[in-house]
Structures are given as structure tokens and as C-alpha cells.
Design a protein around this motif. Sequence first.
Motif, PDB file in Angstrom:
ATOM      1  N   TYR A  14      -1.293  42.272  -7.287  1.00 20.75           N
ATOM      2  CA  TYR A  14      -1.887  42.033  -8.604  1.00 20.75           C
ATOM      3  C   TYR A  14      -3.121  42.888  -8.865  1.00 20.75           C
ATOM      4  O   TYR A  14      -3.752  42.765  -9.907  1.00 20.75           O
ATOM      5  CB  TYR A  14      -2.304  40.577  -8.761  1.00 20.75           C
ATOM      6  CG  TYR A  14      -1.278  39.546  -8.393  1.00 20.75           C
ATOM      7  CD1 TYR A  14       0.067  39.750  -8.614  1.00 20.75           C
ATOM      8  CD2 TYR A  14      -1.666  38.353  -7.828  1.00 20.75           C
ATOM      9  CE1 TYR A  14       1.000  38.788  -8.278  1.00 20.75           C
ATOM     10  CE2 TYR A  14      -0.740  37.386  -7.495  1.00 20.75           C
ATOM     11  CZ  TYR A  14       0.590  37.607  -7.719  1.00 20.75           C
ATOM     12  OH  TYR A  14       1.506  36.657  -7.387  1.00 20.75           O
ATOM     13  N   ARG A  19      -1.374  50.725  -6.266  1.00 21.48           N
ATOM     14  CA  ARG A  19      -0.119  51.233  -6.824  1.00 21.48           C
ATOM     15  C   ARG A  19       1.018  50.769  -5.931  1.00 21.48           C
ATOM     16  O   ARG A  19       0.951  50.882  -4.705  1.00 21.48           O
ATOM     17  CB  ARG A  19      -0.107  52.755  -6.887  1.00 21.48           C
ATOM     18  CG  ARG A  19      -1.223  53.347  -7.708  1.00 21.48           C
ATOM     19  CD  ARG A  19      -1.015  53.077  -9.190  1.00 21.48           C
ATOM     20  NE  ARG A  19      -2.189  53.454  -9.938  1.00 21.48           N
ATOM     21  CZ  ARG A  19      -2.926  52.624 -10.668  1.00 21.48           C
ATOM     22  NH1 ARG A  19      -2.608  51.360 -10.752  1.00 21.48           N
ATOM     23  NH2 ARG A  19      -3.976  53.047 -11.318  1.00 21.48           N
ATOM     24  N   SER A  20       2.064  50.258  -6.532  1.00 21.62           N
ATOM     25  CA  SER A  20       3.184  49.695  -5.791  1.00 21.62           C
ATOM     26  C   SER A  20       3.934  50.776  -5.030  1.00 21.62           C
ATOM     27  O   SER A  20       4.181  51.863  -5.535  1.00 21.62           O
ATOM     28  CB  SER A  20       4.127  48.977  -6.747  1.00 21.62           C
ATOM     29  OG  SER A  20       5.217  48.457  -6.054  1.00 21.62           O
ATOM     30  N   LYS A  49       0.420  43.080 -13.999  1.00 18.73           N
ATOM     31  CA  LYS A  49       1.194  43.315 -12.779  1.00 18.73           C
ATOM     32  C   LYS A  49       1.792  42.039 -12.217  1.00 18.73           C
ATOM     33  O   LYS A  49       2.668  42.093 -11.373  1.00 18.73           O
ATOM     34  CB  LYS A  49       0.312  43.958 -11.719  1.00 18.73           C
ATOM     35  CG  LYS A  49      -0.036  45.391 -12.038  1.00 18.73           C
ATOM     36  CD  LYS A  49      -0.752  46.018 -10.887  1.00 18.73           C
ATOM     37  CE  LYS A  49      -1.035  47.476 -11.174  1.00 18.73           C
ATOM     38  NZ  LYS A  49      -1.708  48.109 -10.044  1.00 18.73           N
TER      39      LYS A  49
END
Length: 70
Positions: A14, A19-20, A49
Motif C-alpha cells: 500500500y 513499486r510492485s 493501491k
Amino acid sequence: MNLFQKDIEPRCIYCARGRSMGEDHVICPKKGVMAGGSHCRSFQYDPLKRVPPRPAKLAGADIRDEDFQL
């Protein structure tokens, strides 16, 4: 700023800074590659997010139109 719930647990998934990198890992500019469930002191909540939990289903799934007539 927490939307709808005040007790949202801080997680890297979250975080506005992270960054994913797949489903379980996040790339953090402060700490590097982190697990999605962990967090650090520089956590900043990003409500866009977060995927909220699915709403509960109605308990009486066998409801008919006759049940609502007077």
C-alpha cells in the motif's frame, strides 16, 4: 489519510513509494526489494493501491419476490 477504515495495517503493498514487483514483492527506493507484508518507518499510505475486501454475501440467498409484498 485512511479511507473508510482507521485501522489499516501498514504494508509495503500500500506504500506510495514502493513499486510492485509481482504479487509478493515490492521495490522500495529506501530499502530495496521488500516483502509485500512488511513495512518501514518511511511508509506512506496510498489508497489507490489498496484492494478492499469483497463485501459479504446476503445470508438468505433463497429470497423470492413474494417475500417483499404486503
